[in-house]
Design an enzyme around this catalytic site. Structure first.
Site, PDB file in Angstrom:
ATOM      1  N   ILE A 155      13.839 -40.896  64.457  1.00 59.54           N
ATOM      2  CA  ILE A 155      14.734 -39.778  64.787  1.00 59.54           C
ATOM      3  C   ILE A 155      16.066 -39.925  64.060  1.00 59.54           C
ATOM      4  CG2 ILE A 155      15.983 -38.637  66.656  1.00 59.54           C
ATOM      5  CD1 ILE A 155      13.655 -39.422  68.515  1.00 59.54           C
ATOM      6  N   ASP A 174      21.862 -50.496  62.105  1.00 58.77           N
ATOM      7  CA  ASP A 174      20.520 -50.757  62.615  1.00 58.77           C
ATOM      8  C   ASP A 174      20.071 -52.102  62.065  1.00 58.77           C
ATOM      9  OD1 ASP A 174      17.753 -50.920  63.092  1.00 58.77           O
ATOM     10  OD2 ASP A 174      17.535 -48.740  63.045  1.00 58.77           O
ATOM     11  N   ALA A 234      19.703 -39.863  73.132  1.00 65.64           N
ATOM     12  CA  ALA A 234      18.681 -40.915  73.136  1.00 65.64           C
ATOM     13  C   ALA A 234      18.325 -41.357  74.553  1.00 65.64           C
ATOM     14  CB  ALA A 234      19.164 -42.105  72.306  1.00 65.64           C
ATOM     15  N   ASP A 259      23.092 -35.378  76.248  1.00 65.00           N
ATOM     16  CA  ASP A 259      21.856 -34.778  76.743  1.00 65.00           C
ATOM     17  C   ASP A 259      21.166 -35.701  77.746  1.00 65.00           C
ATOM     18  OD1 ASP A 259      19.809 -32.711  76.675  1.00 65.00           O
ATOM     19  OD2 ASP A 259      18.559 -34.140  75.579  1.00 65.00           O
ATOM     20  N   GLU A 264      19.554 -39.544  86.355  1.00 70.08           N
ATOM     21  CA  GLU A 264      19.009 -38.201  86.171  1.00 70.08           C
ATOM     22  C   GLU A 264      18.060 -37.869  87.310  1.00 70.08           C
ATOM     23  OE1 GLU A 264      17.285 -37.724  82.302  1.00 70.08           O
ATOM     24  OE2 GLU A 264      19.120 -38.239  81.234  1.00 70.08           O
ATOM     25  N   HIS A 282      18.875 -32.994  79.471  1.00 63.96           N
ATOM     26  CA  HIS A 282      17.778 -33.719  78.818  1.00 63.96           C
ATOM     27  C   HIS A 282      16.832 -32.738  78.120  1.00 63.96           C
ATOM     28  CE1 HIS A 282      15.725 -37.893  79.038  1.00 63.96           C
ATOM     29  NE2 HIS A 282      15.372 -37.270  77.924  1.00 63.96           N
ATOM     30  N   LEU A 283      17.400 -32.000  77.189  1.00 56.45           N
ATOM     31  CA  LEU A 283      16.646 -30.970  76.462  1.00 56.45           C
ATOM     32  C   LEU A 283      16.140 -31.443  75.102  1.00 56.45           C
ATOM     33  CD1 LEU A 283      18.900 -27.822  77.084  1.00 56.45           C
ATOM     34  CD2 LEU A 283      16.882 -28.551  78.370  1.00 56.45           C
ATOM     35  N   ALA A 285      13.660 -32.941  73.819  1.00 57.12           N
ATOM     36  CA  ALA A 285      12.274 -32.662  73.426  1.00 57.12           C
ATOM     37  C   ALA A 285      11.818 -31.275  73.864  1.00 57.12           C
ATOM     38  CB  ALA A 285      11.350 -33.720  74.025  1.00 57.12           C
TER      39      ALA A 285
END
Length: 530
Positions: A155, A174, A234, A259, A264, A282-283, A285
Site C-alpha cells: 500500500i 521502512d 493503516a 481513518d 473502534e 475506517h473506510l 477498504a
C-alpha cells in the site's frame, strides 16, 4: 460423497455466492448471522467452510461447535476476528485476501491528504450552513511538498507512486525497503528521524506490532517538522492520540486525518472536535470495487481447497499438496520457528535470507519450507504475512532469498535446515532438525552447538562462559517466580562465548530482563515466543 457445504455469515456479493455453486458447493447465504453468535454456533456444525468479513467472530467456542469445519475464508486482509491458533489446533485452514483492497486504501490516504491541505470537510460544512467564509479556509498546495511514507510495502508503494505523480517529493522509512527497491519506485530511503525532520506530510502504512505501536509517540511528534500534517489509514495505535491532540492544540502539528483509531467503533476520541482534524469511520477498504474483489477472491480460494485440496493465501499453512502434508508438516514448523527466532533477534533492516537444506529434507518440497522460513523471519514485523504472500513480500521489499540443497547431509542428522538472516548490522544464523518424535529442535545457534526444543515462551541469552552465570541466572528467575521448563547451554570453547536457550512457563517482565542483563557474564538477553 456429499457436496461440501459453505456458510456465508457476512455480506458477500451474489457473484461470489455463485462461484461456490458453480463449483458444486452448497452455499448457504445468511449475511446477518455473523452478528448473532448464539445462532451461528447452533448451526455451524453442519458446514465444511465458513466465509466471513469482519462482523463474524470465530472463537474457540465457535470452533468447538464445528467438527466438520475445514476452512475459514476472510474477505479482507486482517484476521483479527479469527482465533488463528485455535483454528490451527483443530486443523482448520484460515485464508485471507491480502492484496484485494490495496489500491482502495492507498486512494483513501491520498484523498485525506487533499482534504487536510484544502480543509474540504470544514469548508463544506461552513458553506452548506449558509456562511460564505472564503477568507477563512486558506489551504496549502501539495505540489513541491515532501511526503514521508512510514512503511513502504504494497500500500505504501502505491501511495508513493500516486504522490510522485502529484509532484510531491517522497521520502520513506521502512527497515525492509532495500536501496534498489527504493530507487525502482522513485523514493528516497531515510531513517525515521530524517523523515520526521523533513516531511511536510506523513502517512502511515505499517501493521500494528510491538515495534510500530505509537511509532509517532509524543517524543517523535516533537521531533517532527513544525506544521506537519499526519494521515493514518493503516491501524489505530500507530500514533499516540492524546499526544497528537496536544501537538494540534499547540500548533506544532497543523492537521491530522484519521481513518483508524485505537478503539473502534470510535464514539469518543481525543482527536474529535479539533478544527484541523478530519475523521472517517475506517473506510480505507470501503469501495465497491475492493469489496467485490475480496469477495470473489475468497470464494475462489475456498472452492479450490474444498474441491481439490489446493491451498492459497492461508495464514496458518503453506501451499502444499495433500500427499506432501504429513511428511512436510514437522519441517514446515521447524523452518518457521527457526525463522521466527532469527527475526525476533533482528532489529536492523533484513537484506537477505539464505536457507540451506542438508540430508533427506533437501529432496522434499523445499519451496514450501522456504516460504515458511521467510514467513517466520518477517512475521515479527509483519503479522499479516502468510506462507503464500511471504516470498512475494520479500521480493517486493528487495530481500534476496536463496536456497541451497545438500542431499548428502552432514552425517550427524538425517535432515538439517539452516537459516542465515543477512541484515544491515550483521548476519544471524541457526540450524535445526526434526527428531523421530516429529518435534522440531534447535541444534545450532551462531555456530555454537546446542540441543533445545521450542516452547511458547523462551529466553535467549548470550554470555561469557565464566563461573557463576548459571547460579545467578537461576536465582534471578527464581526470585521473580519464573518457572523454568527446560534449560539448554552451549559454548564455543571453555571460557569463551556461550549461549543459553531457556523455556519458561510464561512471559518475562522487562524488570526481570533488566536484572538478567545486569549479571556480569551476560552480553545480551532477548525474550522470544513461538
Amino acid at each position: 460423497m456429499p457436496a461440501p457445504k459453505v456458510l456465508i455469515s457476512d455480506a458477500l456479493s451474489d457473484a461470489a455466492v455463485q462461484i461456490f455453486r458453480d463449483r458444486g458447493i452448497e452455499a448457504d447465504f445468511r449475511p446477518d448471522l455473523g452478528k448473532d453468535k448464539e445462532a451461528l454456533a447452533a448451526i455451524i456444525g453442519g458446514y465444511d467452510g465458513l466465509a466471513i468479513r469482519s462482523a463474524t467472530r470465530v472463537t474457540p467456542k465457535l470452533l468447538a461447535a464445528a467438527p466438520r469445519l475445514k476452512v475459514i475464508g476472510r474477505a479482507g486482509i486482517g484476521v483479527d476476528n479469527v482465533d488463528v491458533p485455535a483454528a490451527t489446533a483443530r486443523g482448520v485452514i484460515v485464508m485471507n485476501t491480502p492484496f484485494g483492497n490495496a489500491i482502495t486504501t492507498a486512494e483513501h490516504a491520498i484523498a485525506l491528504m487533499f482534504a487536510l491541505a484544502r480543509q474540504i470537510p470544514q469548508a463544506d460544512a461552513s458553506t452548506q450552513g449558509g456562511r460564505w467564509e472564503k477568507n477563512r479556509f486558506l489551504g496549502v498546495e501539495l505540489t513541491g511538498k515532501t511526503l514521508g511514507v512510514i512503511g513502504c510495502g504494497n500500500i505504501g508503494a502505491i501511495v508513493a507512486d500516486r504522490a510522485i505523480g502529484l509532484k510531491l517529493k517522497v521520502v520513506a522509512y521502512d527497515p525492509f525497503l532495500s536501496p534498489e527497491r527504493a530507487v525502482a519506485i522513485g523514493v528516497e530511503k531515510v531513517e525515521l528521524d530524517a523523515l520526521l525532520a523533513r516531511a511536510d506530510l506523513i502517512t502511515l502504512h505499517v501493521p500494528m506490532t510491538d515495534k510500530t505501536r505509537n511509532i509517532l509517540s509524543a517524543e517523535n511528534l516533537a521531533r517532527a517538522k513544525r506544521g506537519v500534517r499526519i494521515v493514518n489509514c493503516a491501524r489505530g495505535g500507530l500514533v499516540d492520540e492524546a499526544a497528537l491532540r496536544a501537538a494540534l492544540d499547540s500548533g506544532h502539528v497543523a492537521g491530522a486525518a484519521f481513518d483508524v483509531f485505537v478503539t473502534e467503533p470510535a464514539i469518543d476520541n481525543p482527536l474529535f472536535g479539533h478544527p484541523n482534524v478530519v475523521c472517517t469511520p475506517h473506510l480505507g477498504a470501503s469501495t465497491a470495487e475492493a469489496q467485490e474483489n475480496v469477495a470473489l477472491q475468497v470464494a475462489e480460494q475456498m472452492s479450490d481447497y474444498l474441491v481439490s485440496g489446493a491451498i492459497s493465501n492461508a495464514v496458518n499453512f503453506p501451499s502444499i499438496s495433500a500427499d506432501e502434508a504429513p511428511r512436510l508438516k514437522p519441517f514446515v514448523a521447524l523452518a518457521e520457528k527457526l525463522g521466527s527466532f532469527l527475526g525476533q533477534l533482528t532489529d536492523a533492516a533484513v537484506t537477505g535470507i539464505r536457507v540451506t537444506y542438508e540430508g533427506q529434507v533437501a529432496g522434499m518440497n523445499t519451496r514450501a519450507l522456504t516460504a515458511a522460513a521467510v514467513t517466520g523471519v518477517l512475521r515479527p514485523f509483519l503479522p499479516d504475512i502468510n506462507m503464500v504472500s511471504g516470498p512475494a513480500i520479500a521480493r517486493e521489499r528487495g530481500i534476496v532469498v536463496d536456497e541451497i540443497k545438500r542431499e548428502g547431509g552432514n552425517g550427524d542428522y538425517e535432515s538439517v535446515i539452516r537459516i542465515t538472516v543477512e541484515a544491515e548490522d550483521m548476519p544471524r544464523d541457526a540450524a535445526g532438525t526434526v527428531f523421530h518424535d516429529g518435534k522440531p529442535r534447535v541444534i545450532e545457534i551462531r555456530s555454537i552447538e546446542i540441543e533445545a526444543p521450542f516452547a511458547p515462551h523462551m529466553l535467549y541469552v548470550r554470555n561469557h562462559d565464566k563461573p557463576g552465570f548459571v547460579g545467578r541466572f537461576g536465582s534471578v528467575l527464581g526470585e521473580a517466580g519464573v518457572n523454568v521448563a527446560t534449560f539448554n547451554l552451549g559454548r564455543e570453547a571453555e571460557g569463551g562465548n556461550a549461549i543459553a536457550f531457556v523455556a519458561v512457563d510464561g512471559p518475562v517482565s522487562a524488570e526481570v530482563l533488566a536484572r538478567i542483563e545486569a549479571i556480569p557474564q551476560v552480553k545480551r538477553v532477548r525474550p522470544v515466543s513461538f
